[in-house]
Design a protein around this motif. Structure first.
Motif, mmCIF file in Angstrom:
data_model
loop_
_atom_site.group_PDB
_atom_site.id
_atom_site.type_symbol
_atom_site.label_atom_id
_atom_site.label_comp_id
_atom_site.label_asym_id
_atom_site.label_seq_id
_atom_site.Cartn_x
_atom_site.Cartn_y
_atom_site.Cartn_z
ATOM 1 N N PRO A 1 12.174 13.452 -4.938
ATOM 2 C CA PRO A 1 12.048 14.905 -5.156
ATOM 3 C C PRO A 1 11.004 15.548 -4.263
ATOM 4 C CG PRO A 1 12.163 13.761 -7.249
ATOM 5 C CD PRO A 1 12.038 12.699 -6.193
ATOM 6 N N ILE A 2 9.917 14.829 -4.011
ATOM 7 C CA ILE A 2 8.858 15.386 -3.166
ATOM 8 C C ILE A 2 9.331 15.445 -1.716
ATOM 9 C CG2 ILE A 2 6.493 15.055 -2.367
ATOM 10 C CD1 ILE A 2 6.020 13.497 -5.002
ATOM 11 N N LEU A 3 9.928 14.344 -1.273
ATOM 12 C CA LEU A 3 10.437 14.291 0.097
ATOM 13 C C LEU A 3 11.459 15.396 0.322
ATOM 14 C CD1 LEU A 3 10.603 12.623 2.771
ATOM 15 C CD2 LEU A 3 12.564 11.464 1.755
ATOM 16 N N TRP A 4 12.335 15.565 -0.650
ATOM 17 C CA TRP A 4 13.401 16.553 -0.537
ATOM 18 C C TRP A 4 12.831 17.964 -0.448
ATOM 19 C CZ3 TRP A 4 17.930 15.862 1.229
ATOM 20 C CH2 TRP A 4 18.942 16.821 1.039
ATOM 21 N N THR A 5 11.776 18.223 -1.216
ATOM 22 C CA THR A 5 11.128 19.538 -1.159
ATOM 23 C C THR A 5 10.552 19.792 0.224
ATOM 24 O OG1 THR A 5 10.516 19.238 -3.461
ATOM 25 C CG2 THR A 5 9.394 20.979 -2.277
ATOM 26 N N ILE A 6 9.893 18.787 0.768
ATOM 27 C CA ILE A 6 9.287 18.961 2.095
ATOM 28 C C ILE A 6 10.381 19.211 3.131
ATOM 29 C CG2 ILE A 6 7.902 17.838 3.885
ATOM 30 C CD1 ILE A 6 6.535 16.255 1.583
ATOM 31 N N LEU A 7 11.464 18.445 3.063
ATOM 32 C CA LEU A 7 12.564 18.636 4.019
ATOM 33 C C LEU A 7 13.184 20.017 3.857
ATOM 34 C CD1 LEU A 7 14.383 15.171 3.962
ATOM 35 C CD2 LEU A 7 12.995 16.137 5.799
ATOM 36 N N THR A 8 13.416 20.415 2.597
ATOM 37 C CA THR A 8 14.064 21.708 2.350
ATOM 38 C C THR A 8 13.216 22.869 2.864
ATOM 39 O OG1 THR A 8 15.104 20.769 0.402
ATOM 40 C CG2 THR A 8 15.114 23.149 0.570
ATOM 41 N N ALA B 1 6.602 27.203 -0.334
ATOM 42 C CA ALA B 1 5.445 27.510 -1.181
ATOM 43 C C ALA B 1 4.978 26.256 -1.920
ATOM 44 C CB ALA B 1 5.807 28.611 -2.185
ATOM 45 N N SER B 2 5.931 25.453 -2.400
ATOM 46 C CA SER B 2 5.584 24.245 -3.135
ATOM 47 C C SER B 2 4.915 23.214 -2.242
ATOM 48 C CB SER B 2 6.836 23.621 -3.751
ATOM 49 O OG SER B 2 7.426 24.523 -4.650
ATOM 50 N N THR B 3 5.453 23.058 -1.031
ATOM 51 C CA THR B 3 4.889 22.056 -0.115
ATOM 52 C C THR B 3 3.429 22.358 0.176
ATOM 53 O OG1 THR B 3 7.049 21.733 0.891
ATOM 54 C CG2 THR B 3 5.149 20.962 2.141
ATOM 55 N N LEU B 4 3.140 23.630 0.457
ATOM 56 C CA LEU B 4 1.751 23.994 0.733
ATOM 57 C C LEU B 4 0.875 23.786 -0.490
ATOM 58 C CD1 LEU B 4 2.041 27.251 2.843
ATOM 59 C CD2 LEU B 4 1.154 25.046 3.569
ATOM 60 N N ALA B 5 1.459 23.985 -1.679
ATOM 61 C CA ALA B 5 0.662 23.866 -2.902
ATOM 62 C C ALA B 5 0.344 22.421 -3.235
ATOM 63 C CB ALA B 5 1.401 24.515 -4.075
ATOM 64 N N ILE B 6 1.248 21.496 -2.887
ATOM 65 C CA ILE B 6 1.013 20.107 -3.295
ATOM 66 C C ILE B 6 0.425 19.241 -2.187
ATOM 67 C CG2 ILE B 6 2.804 20.159 -5.066
ATOM 68 C CD1 ILE B 6 4.678 18.760 -3.197
ATOM 69 N N PRO C 1 24.969 17.982 1.145
ATOM 70 C CA PRO C 1 23.573 18.316 1.452
ATOM 71 C C PRO C 1 23.180 17.893 2.864
ATOM 72 C CG PRO C 1 23.732 17.219 -0.666
ATOM 73 C CD PRO C 1 25.081 17.134 -0.040
ATOM 74 N N MET C 2 22.475 18.775 3.543
ATOM 75 C CA MET C 2 21.951 18.424 4.864
ATOM 76 C C MET C 2 20.668 17.633 4.700
ATOM 77 S SD MET C 2 22.295 21.681 7.319
ATOM 78 C CE MET C 2 21.260 20.892 8.539
ATOM 79 N N ILE C 3 20.629 16.498 5.357
ATOM 80 C CA ILE C 3 19.419 15.688 5.204
ATOM 81 C C ILE C 3 18.370 16.096 6.227
ATOM 82 C CG2 ILE C 3 18.472 13.361 5.363
ATOM 83 C CD1 ILE C 3 21.275 12.481 4.216
ATOM 84 N N ILE C 4 18.777 16.193 7.475
ATOM 85 C CA ILE C 4 17.822 16.570 8.511
ATOM 86 C C ILE C 4 17.819 18.091 8.667
ATOM 87 C CG2 ILE C 4 17.143 16.267 10.925
ATOM 88 C CD1 ILE C 4 17.089 13.693 9.289
ATOM 89 N N PRO C 5 16.667 18.726 8.434
ATOM 90 C CA PRO C 5 16.602 20.186 8.531
ATOM 91 C C PRO C 5 16.578 20.649 9.985
ATOM 92 C CG PRO C 5 14.444 19.302 8.030
ATOM 93 C CD PRO C 5 15.371 18.130 8.081
ATOM 94 N N SER C 6 16.691 21.950 10.194
ATOM 95 C CA SER C 6 16.613 22.464 11.557
ATOM 96 C C SER C 6 15.163 22.765 11.947
ATOM 97 C CB SER C 6 17.477 23.718 11.691
ATOM 98 O OG SER C 6 17.063 24.682 10.754
ATOM 99 N N GLY D 1 0.815 -1.211 0.000
ATOM 100 C CA GLY D 1 0.000 0.000 0.000
ATOM 101 C C GLY D 1 0.846 1.257 0.000
ATOM 102 N N ILE D 2 1.866 1.262 0.860
ATOM 103 C CA ILE D 2 2.710 2.456 0.969
ATOM 104 C C ILE D 2 3.544 2.633 -0.294
ATOM 105 C CG2 ILE D 2 4.547 3.564 2.306
ATOM 106 C CD1 ILE D 2 3.527 1.987 4.720
ATOM 107 N N VAL D 3 4.088 1.539 -0.811
ATOM 108 C CA VAL D 3 4.885 1.611 -2.043
ATOM 109 C C VAL D 3 4.044 2.210 -3.159
ATOM 110 C CG1 VAL D 3 5.948 0.239 -3.856
ATOM 111 C CG2 VAL D 3 6.469 -0.245 -1.474
ATOM 112 N N ARG D 4 2.817 1.758 -3.251
ATOM 113 C CA ARG D 4 1.908 2.244 -4.277
ATOM 114 C C ARG D 4 1.672 3.743 -4.150
ATOM 115 N NH1 ARG D 4 -2.949 -0.629 -6.960
ATOM 116 N NH2 ARG D 4 -4.311 1.158 -7.009
ATOM 117 N N ILE D 5 1.455 4.193 -2.928
ATOM 118 C CA ILE D 5 1.227 5.614 -2.680
ATOM 119 C C ILE D 5 2.456 6.438 -3.067
ATOM 120 C CG2 ILE D 5 1.169 7.254 -0.753
ATOM 121 C CD1 ILE D 5 -1.110 5.739 0.418
ATOM 122 N N LEU D 6 3.652 5.936 -2.696
ATOM 123 C CA LEU D 6 4.877 6.664 -3.034
ATOM 124 C C LEU D 6 5.036 6.753 -4.552
ATOM 125 C CD1 LEU D 6 7.454 5.235 -0.450
ATOM 126 C CD2 LEU D 6 6.204 7.381 -0.342
#
Lengths: 289, 275
Positions: B27-34, B246-251, B47-52, A101-106
């Protein structure tokens, strides 16, 4: 049984949608056709009949042939990546896996990202030659970072758009795959067919219809790719990443050449209609089933 | 008989599937973290993975550019155009599903064909009509256009759902002496609601992400998020963290809606050709 009364009622119920769509279909298209035969520039108040001059200028503009080529490359490239990738991914997701399920969502998520956001994320955070993740990875392995949008503008856009549409292809092919009967696969297995033969002789023919639908629907959308070009390369460098949609936009809203842009619009309509005929046949066949 | 799947094979496929899924989602995860980093952290090397976890960017985006105006423009336009489309489409799809004539199929195909018209083909007249009627850069103007471009999909989706409602049940209700409005309220509406709901969901998603008309027919006042985010294409100075916020809120809202509607997605987007 439909009585005459219920038929009248049905007509009344359908009327608003039919009228609205009829106006939407006819009025702008007729206007486009009309403008395409006029000398009409927003900066110049005097308009006159132009005959086929707009078409002649638009078609003989070197940018036109390049934009047609780019449009075909864009559509073809994205289709190739998404269909082949989609089949592989659908086959993978069809296997028993933990956390399906999670893989699909990602996997489907990129499809929901609005085009400007998708393009800007890729442009700045992944493909940026100085700070992007791709450049960092290249540096780590001792390679020279690639300036994606300067060196491979069209290919970069193809990558971005393919990322957006791969989930669509995967999801539809996966749905089709899941309707394939277990018994058929087992029977083939018992007959001693290996995985490759089972794929070629059973799975692929079963997917044929879904693949057709994916190709046709994506083509409709891909012919009109616009925002991705606008926010990444703005059609450049030169006309290297200008597709037909962007060329028309540029002619209309940047050069204010209403006549020329309309001629381009008519050409775009003709191109899309050729595709549409095939799609309508594929969808229409299903109505009888 | 279910096939026996070895655990080792399952683990291998699981690993592969997760790797592919995470790459696609990265790419989506990275945007949210950034979006939760400072601008310096956003371009840090390595690149910093964990943001402040700063929320400074979200505040900044709102203060600098009145972000929520654009957000609500998106809400009005996508929800408004969907509701109007449903209002026009429900009676139409209903009539075609329950009183089909030999011409119903042609009407449906014709409606679908209007969806095949490329937007650039009518950009010029639409722009001029909008300019001359004062619809340019207005929420209502965009709402009308998005209603029109999505109407065929709405009708088609509803039609495929309505067609699956068994007509026999209506006759049974009639035999029991149900009058028309009772028939509607107690029998048909409950059966039609799930189809209408998924149509609504998918169409809001499509309208929210529409990025041709929304960009070309707005300037600043009525610009929804698609047009607002596009204005980040030629930035000055450090801006990645703010762009990410801005992108995170939009998506975010549409991602959630998308996950909820994934089952209906295939059917809606293929006009019922793949179920």
């Amino acid at each position: 049984m439909a009585t005459r009364e219920s038929r009248t009622l049905a007509r009344i119920m359908m009327a608003p949608s039919v009228i609205v769509l009829l106006i939407w279909m006819i009025v702008p298209l007729v206007l486009t056709l009309w403008f395409s035969f006029q000398n009409y520039n927003l900066l110049n108040p005097i308009t006159s009949f132009a005959g086929l001059l707009n078409y002649q200028f638009f078609v003989t503009d070197p940018a036109f042939l390049q934009s047609i080529g780019n449009t075909l490359l864009l559509v073809g490239g994205v289709l190739l990546i998404t269909v082949v990738g989609g089949i592989l991914l659908a086959l993978l997701l069809d296997q028993p896996i933990f956390g399906q399920g999670i893989v699909r969502i990602l996997v489907i998520s990129p499809f929901f990202i609005m085009p400007p956001v998708a393009a800007l994320i890729w442009k700045n955070m992944l493909m940026h030659p100085g700070y992007g993740i791709f450049a960092r990875i290249a540096e780590t392995f001792g390679f020279q970072p690639v300036d994606w949008f300067a060196q491979f503008p069209l290919f970069s856009i193809i990558l971005i758009v393919a990322w957006q549409w791969l989930p669509f292809a995967t999801l539809i092919l996966l749905t089709a795959l899941q309707s394939l009967s277990e018994e058929q696969k087992e029977a083939a297995e018992m007959d001693g067919a290996n995985a490759l033969r089972r794929f070629i002789y059973i799975v692929l023919p079963h997917l044929a219809r879904a693949i057709t639908v994916v190709i046709l629907i994506q083509t409709i959308f891909l012919l009109g790719i616009f925002a991705e070009v606008l926010v990444t390369t703005n059609g450049g460098p030169g006309y290297n990443s200008t597709n037909l949609a962007f060329l028309v936009y540029r002619t209309a809203l940047l050069s204010f050449d209403v006549g020329g842009a309309s001629a381009g619009g008519v050409i775009a309509v003709i191109l899309a209609n050729i595709v549409a005929i095939f799609l309508m046949r594929a969808v229409g066949r299903n109505l009888d089933a | 008989m279910a096939r026996q799947v070895s655990t080792r094979r399952k683990l291998a496929f699981t690993a592969l599937a997760w790797i592919v899924a995470l790459i696609l989602f990265f790419p989506i995860l990275w945007t949210i973290l950034t979006s939760f980093k400072t601008e310096q952290e956003a371009i840090a090397s390595p690149p910093m993975i964990i943001p402040s976890w700063t929320i400074e960017n979200y505040i900044e985006v709102q203060i600098r550019s009145d972000y929520f105006r654009h957000f609500f423009n998106s809400v009005w336009i996508s929800v408004g155009s969907t509701l109007i489309a449903l209002l026009i489409a429900i009676p139409s799809a209903w009539a075609m599903a329950f009183t089909p004539t030999p011409r119903t199929k042609d009407v449906l195909m014709w409606m679908l064909s209007t969806k095949m018209m490329p937007a650039v083909g009518v950009l010029v007249p639409m722009y001029l009509i909008f300019r001359d009627t004062g619809a340019l850069d207005t929420v209502w103007g965009l709402t009308i256009v998005l209603t029109l471009i999505n109407l065929p999909i709405v009708i088609w989706m509803l039609y495929t759902y309505f067609r699956e409602i068994p007509v026999d049940i209506l006759e049974a209700a009639r035999m029991d002496g149900a009058i028309l409005w009772k028939e509607l309220v107690y029998v048909l509406v409950p059966m039609a609601v799930p189809g209408i709901a998924s149509t609504l969901l998918l169409n809001v998603i499509l309208a929210w992400n529409e990025a041709f008309w929304t960009i070309n027919l707005t300037a600043s006042k009525a610009a929804p998020l698609t047009a607002f985010i596009s204005s980040f294409s030629s930035p000055q100075g450090l801006f990645w963290a703010k762009l990410s916020a801005a992108s995170t809120l939009a998506i975010a809202p549409i991602l959630v809606l998308g996950w909820l509607s994934q089952k209906q997605l295939v059917r809606g987007l293929t006009f019922g050709a793949v179920k």
